[in-house]
Scaffold this active site. Structure first.
Site, PDB file in Angstrom:
ATOM      1  N   CYS A   2     -11.321 -18.357  -0.433  1.00 18.67           N
ATOM      2  CA  CYS A   2     -12.387 -19.347  -0.607  1.00 18.67           C
ATOM      3  C   CYS A   2     -12.493 -19.751  -2.073  1.00 18.67           C
ATOM      4  O   CYS A   2     -12.650 -18.899  -2.953  1.00 18.67           O
ATOM      5  CB  CYS A   2     -13.721 -18.771  -0.127  1.00 18.67           C
ATOM      6  SG  CYS A   2     -15.124 -19.866  -0.397  1.00 18.67           S
TER       7      CYS A   2
ATOM      8  N   TYR B 173     -12.878 -31.700   3.177  1.00 14.67           N
ATOM      9  CA  TYR B 173     -13.017 -30.262   3.431  1.00 14.67           C
ATOM     10  C   TYR B 173     -12.900 -29.963   4.925  1.00 14.67           C
ATOM     11  O   TYR B 173     -12.237 -29.006   5.324  1.00 14.67           O
ATOM     12  CB  TYR B 173     -14.370 -29.790   2.900  1.00 14.67           C
ATOM     13  CG  TYR B 173     -14.643 -28.319   3.112  1.00 14.67           C
ATOM     14  CD1 TYR B 173     -13.897 -27.350   2.441  1.00 14.67           C
ATOM     15  CD2 TYR B 173     -15.661 -27.893   3.969  1.00 14.67           C
ATOM     16  CE1 TYR B 173     -14.163 -25.996   2.617  1.00 14.67           C
ATOM     17  CE2 TYR B 173     -15.923 -26.546   4.155  1.00 14.67           C
ATOM     18  CZ  TYR B 173     -15.173 -25.602   3.484  1.00 14.67           C
ATOM     19  OH  TYR B 173     -15.424 -24.261   3.659  1.00 14.67           O
TER      20      TYR B 173
ATOM     21  N   GLU C 280      -7.011 -23.865  -0.101  1.00 13.93           N
ATOM     22  CA  GLU C 280      -8.064 -24.070  -1.088  1.00 13.93           C
ATOM     23  C   GLU C 280      -7.557 -23.543  -2.424  1.00 13.93           C
ATOM     24  O   GLU C 280      -7.095 -22.408  -2.523  1.00 13.93           O
ATOM     25  CB  GLU C 280      -9.345 -23.341  -0.676  1.00 13.93           C
ATOM     26  CG  GLU C 280      -9.952 -23.897   0.600  1.00 13.93           C
ATOM     27  CD  GLU C 280     -11.309 -23.289   0.939  1.00 13.93           C
ATOM     28  OE1 GLU C 280     -11.946 -22.702   0.033  1.00 13.93           O
ATOM     29  OE2 GLU C 280     -11.734 -23.413   2.105  1.00 13.93           O
TER      30      GLU C 280
ATOM     31  N   ASP D 229     -12.129 -14.425   6.099  1.00  9.25           N
ATOM     32  CA  ASP D 229     -11.800 -15.855   6.144  1.00  9.25           C
ATOM     33  C   ASP D 229     -10.373 -16.011   6.658  1.00  9.25           C
ATOM     34  O   ASP D 229      -9.416 -15.602   5.987  1.00  9.25           O
ATOM     35  CB  ASP D 229     -11.921 -16.483   4.752  1.00  9.25           C
ATOM     36  CG  ASP D 229     -13.351 -16.466   4.228  1.00  9.25           C
ATOM     37  OD1 ASP D 229     -14.276 -16.586   5.051  1.00  9.25           O
ATOM     38  OD2 ASP D 229     -13.534 -16.345   3.004  1.00  9.25           O
TER      39      ASP D 229
ATOM     40  N   TYR E 258      -6.812 -20.422   3.557  1.00  9.98           N
ATOM     41  CA  TYR E 258      -7.201 -19.248   2.780  1.00  9.98           C
ATOM     42  C   TYR E 258      -5.988 -18.445   2.299  1.00  9.98           C
ATOM     43  O   TYR E 258      -6.145 -17.341   1.775  1.00  9.98           O
ATOM     44  CB  TYR E 258      -8.116 -18.345   3.608  1.00  9.98           C
ATOM     45  CG  TYR E 258      -9.407 -19.009   4.021  1.00  9.98           C
ATOM     46  CD1 TYR E 258     -10.325 -19.433   3.061  1.00  9.98           C
ATOM     47  CD2 TYR E 258      -9.696 -19.242   5.360  1.00  9.98           C
ATOM     48  CE1 TYR E 258     -11.508 -20.064   3.433  1.00  9.98           C
ATOM     49  CE2 TYR E 258     -10.876 -19.866   5.742  1.00  9.98           C
ATOM     50  CZ  TYR E 258     -11.776 -20.280   4.772  1.00  9.98           C
ATOM     51  OH  TYR E 258     -12.945 -20.897   5.143  1.00  9.98           O
TER      52      TYR E 258
ATOM     53  N   CYS F 271     -19.494 -15.657  -1.519  1.00  9.87           N
ATOM     54  CA  CYS F 271     -18.281 -15.378  -2.291  1.00  9.87           C
ATOM     55  C   CYS F 271     -17.479 -14.323  -1.545  1.00  9.87           C
ATOM     56  O   CYS F 271     -17.907 -13.171  -1.442  1.00  9.87           O
ATOM     57  CB  CYS F 271     -18.612 -14.889  -3.698  1.00  9.87           C
ATOM     58  SG  CYS F 271     -17.152 -14.406  -4.653  1.00  9.87           S
TER      59      CYS F 271
ATOM     60  N   CYS G 249      -2.757  -4.923 -12.244  1.00  8.92           N
ATOM     61  CA  CYS G 249      -1.480  -5.629 -12.418  1.00  8.92           C
ATOM     62  C   CYS G 249      -1.000  -5.482 -13.844  1.00  8.92           C
ATOM     63  O   CYS G 249      -1.645  -5.974 -14.780  1.00  8.92           O
ATOM     64  CB  CYS G 249      -1.648  -7.114 -12.082  1.00  8.92           C
ATOM     65  SG  CYS G 249      -0.136  -8.075 -12.349  1.00  8.92           S
TER      66      CYS G 249
END
Length: 220
Positions: free
Chosen positions: A56, A87, A99, A134, A139, A202, A211
């Site tokens: 998202c 959208y 997105e 999602d 996504y 969120c 990482c």
């Protein structure tokens, strides 16, 4: 083509995709958090751009505008076929787009490699056509490079982070890595959404795996 009952985790071909429109959607020129900074070209001389998809785009954009050295951000749609999609069209799974976040950054303050670290750690890149709860092609994890230098750094960081993920018990990275085609700006209300709606949704969530940067594996 019907939108209902369709498997939204299946990619569509260019022939299947919605036709879209010739005119861009109406969107603002300036950033809601940084009102004196543009979200559309032209940008100040010396700045560079990067485009990432990590679920998202509301939470993803905030992650980057809070990163030191990032000048501006915008949300939109990339990686698909339909020109200037809405959208609702992207959510139908019939555009091929994911997105995405456009990141405008000052390489003197933050490197592309450092942005890759934010990208990889900010989501779970092993989930295929989803991110958490999602589900759908919009996504999917994606990183679109603008030149060969970005491609090289992106592929090296993917190899390094995948090794770290597997050592921690995670699966293979499914991130789409491709040259950037067109970035289509999303509607006004999506831009800097979590600044306008601080308690908004969120769905961002990483793996908890760090990482390493500066440790990319290259062929001699």
């Amino acid at each position: 083509m019907t939108w209902f009952g369709r498997d939204k985790s299946r990619s569509v071909s260019a022939e299947e995709a919605l036709p879209g429109r010739a005119e861009p959607l109406v969107t603002p020129d300036f950033h809601a958090v940084f009102p004196d900074r543009r979200i559309k070209p032209p940008f100040p001389e010396g700045l560079r751009t990067a485009v990432f998809g990590l679920g998202c785009f509301w939470g993803a954009e905030r992650l980057f505008w809070q990163t030191s050295g990032v000048y501006s951000t915008a949300v939109g749609y990339a990686g698909g076929h339909t020109p200037n999609p809405t959208y609702e069209e992207v959510c139908s799974g019939l555009t091929g787009h994911t997105e995405a976040v456009l990141v405008v950054f000052d390489p003197a303050q933050v490197s592309y490699e450092q942005l890759l670290k934010v990208f990889w750690e900010g989501h779970d890149p092993t989930q295929g056509m989803r991110q958490g709860n999602d589900v759908g092609t919009q996504y999917r994890s994606a990183a679109y490079y603008v030149d060969e230098a970005q491609r090289t750094e992106l592929e090296a960081s993917r190899a390094t982070f995948e090794s770290a993920l597997k050592s921690a018990g995670h699966g293979t990275i499914t991130t789409e890595v491709a040259p950037l085609g067109e970035f289509y700006y999303a509607e006004d209300y999506h831009q800097q959404y979590l600044h306008k709606v601080p308690n908004g949704y969120c769905g961002l969530g990483g793996t908890g795996v760090s990482c390493p940067i500066g440790l990319g594996v290259t062929e001699s």
